[in-house]
Design a protein around this motif. Structure first.
Motif, mmCIF file in Angstrom:
data_model
loop_
_atom_site.group_PDB
_atom_site.id
_atom_site.type_symbol
_atom_site.label_atom_id
_atom_site.label_comp_id
_atom_site.label_asym_id
_atom_site.label_seq_id
_atom_site.Cartn_x
_atom_site.Cartn_y
_atom_site.Cartn_z
ATOM 1 N N UNK A 101 0.829 -1.211 0.000
ATOM 2 C CA UNK A 101 0.000 0.000 0.000
ATOM 3 C C UNK A 101 0.862 1.258 0.000
ATOM 4 N N UNK A 102 1.935 1.250 0.765
ATOM 5 C CA UNK A 102 2.810 2.418 0.815
ATOM 6 C C UNK A 102 3.503 2.631 -0.533
ATOM 7 N N UNK A 103 3.873 1.551 -1.190
ATOM 8 C CA UNK A 103 4.482 1.668 -2.518
ATOM 9 C C UNK A 103 3.466 2.208 -3.524
ATOM 10 N N UNK A 104 2.221 1.765 -3.381
ATOM 11 C CA UNK A 104 1.162 2.250 -4.269
ATOM 12 C C UNK A 104 0.933 3.745 -4.072
ATOM 13 N N UNK A 105 0.877 4.181 -2.824
ATOM 14 C CA UNK A 105 0.675 5.605 -2.546
ATOM 15 C C UNK A 105 1.856 6.425 -3.048
ATOM 16 N N UNK A 106 3.059 5.905 -2.877
ATOM 17 C CA UNK A 106 4.246 6.609 -3.357
ATOM 18 C C UNK A 106 4.198 6.754 -4.866
ATOM 19 N N UNK A 107 3.758 5.713 -5.550
ATOM 20 C CA UNK A 107 3.682 5.742 -7.002
ATOM 21 C C UNK A 107 2.655 6.760 -7.485
ATOM 22 N N UNK A 108 1.512 6.824 -6.809
ATOM 23 C CA UNK A 108 0.425 7.699 -7.254
ATOM 24 C C UNK A 108 0.677 9.155 -6.888
ATOM 25 N N UNK A 109 1.155 9.385 -5.666
ATOM 26 C CA UNK A 109 1.259 10.756 -5.174
ATOM 27 C C UNK A 109 2.656 11.349 -5.281
ATOM 28 N N UNK A 110 3.659 10.538 -5.319
ATOM 29 C CA UNK A 110 5.018 11.072 -5.375
ATOM 30 C C UNK A 110 5.625 11.174 -3.984
#
Length: 286
Positions: A156-165
């Motif tokens: 989930x943290x990797x997904x958020x990093x990918x989407x939001x920067x």
């Protein structure tokens, strides 16, 4: 995604950062062939989907904020006999996981449909209907192991990093004013971003889950059996597993991958397939 940018104007910075990053890397490829440049681009995209720079404490901060809002929208099941059992089983798996240095919380949700999900920071929720659907304790343990796998992989943290920067998320975490973080959590809750895992993340979570269950002394065959149970229900009761399939796609490839992994595990005596306690729980919630 345009809606998210509208709600958070600062997220426009992410486009600039990502563009500058890609441009800087591609500048090294001047004179390279188009195939080489394409390979670099694919590598960048793959790397971006697997980036996480957040500490356990920062992940927990986001997780707690998410849970506070999420639990206003679901009905937590509070029967102590059932919840104690799920917590005991979950904690026994967490102790043997590849990320056993954090505190895990397991809760049961009284919501229709077969489902389970993980929230950053070690929060795992299981639907009552999923417990009912599992025929043996090893099947239920396989699902819990899979969700723990998402926490282990920090998906989930990797997904958020990918989407939001990276920069935007860091600003939200480090900001002393909690209101920005609360707005951010409201957005990701509404968009369901935490559960949109890539196929690679699902494969990795399957791998961690099978290994976790095996290390905890439970028969990992439960993972493959539960996938087969879902496939049967997909034909007879599609509405029962609609929510699960929306966040946990079950292609044949995943079943084959799980069985292949199990076949390579060294022989181990005493692996538990079921327990009388689990069957008592099933009768209690029937």
């Amino acid at each position: 995604m345009r809606q998210l940018y509208h709600l958070h104007p600062k997220l426009a910075i992410r486009n600039y950062l990502l563009t500058a990053w890609i441009a800087a890397i591609l500048s090294f490829c001047m004179g390279c062939s188009f195939n080489t440049i394409g390979n670099v681009g694919n590598t960048l995209l793959e790397a971006a989907s697997d980036v996480n720079i957040f500490t356990d404490a920062e992940e927990l901060q986001i997780g707690k904020a998410y849970v506070a809002q999420h639990e206003r929208n679901v009905k937590i099941y509070t029967d102590p006999v059932v919840t104690n059992y799920i917590n005991d089983l979950g904690q026994s798996l967490a102790r043997h996981s590849k990320r056993n240095n954090i505190v895990y919380t397991f809760k049961v949700v009284n919501t229709k449909g077969i489902n389970a999900y993980a929230i950053p920071g070690g929060f795992i929720y299981v639907h009552l209907d999923l417990i009912r659907a599992a025929k043996t304790e090893s099947e239920l343990a396989a699902v819990l192991g899979h969700e723990i796998g998402h926490i282990v992989g920090r998906h989930s943290m990797k997904r958020l990093t990918q989407v939001y920067g990276i920069e935007i998320l860091k600003q939200l975490i480090l900001d002393e004013d909690d209101s920005e973080l609360q707005k951010f959590v409201t957005e990701i809750l509404a968009a369901g971003l935490l559960f949109r895992y890539s196929r690679d993340h699902e494969r990795e979570s399957d791998f961690y889950g099978v290994q976790n269950v095996y290390d905890a002394g439970i028969n990992p065959e439960g993972a493959a059996v539960f996938f087969e149970t879902l496939r049967a229900k997909r034909g007879s009761e599609p509405s029962a597993i609609e929510k699960f399939l929306s966040t946990h796609p079950v292609p044949n490839e995943r079943v084959l991958n799980v069985r292949n992994q199990i076949s390579k595990l060294p022989p181990k005596s005493g692996l538990r397939t079921d327990s009388s306690r689990f069957q008592r729980i099933k009768r209690r919630i029937r």
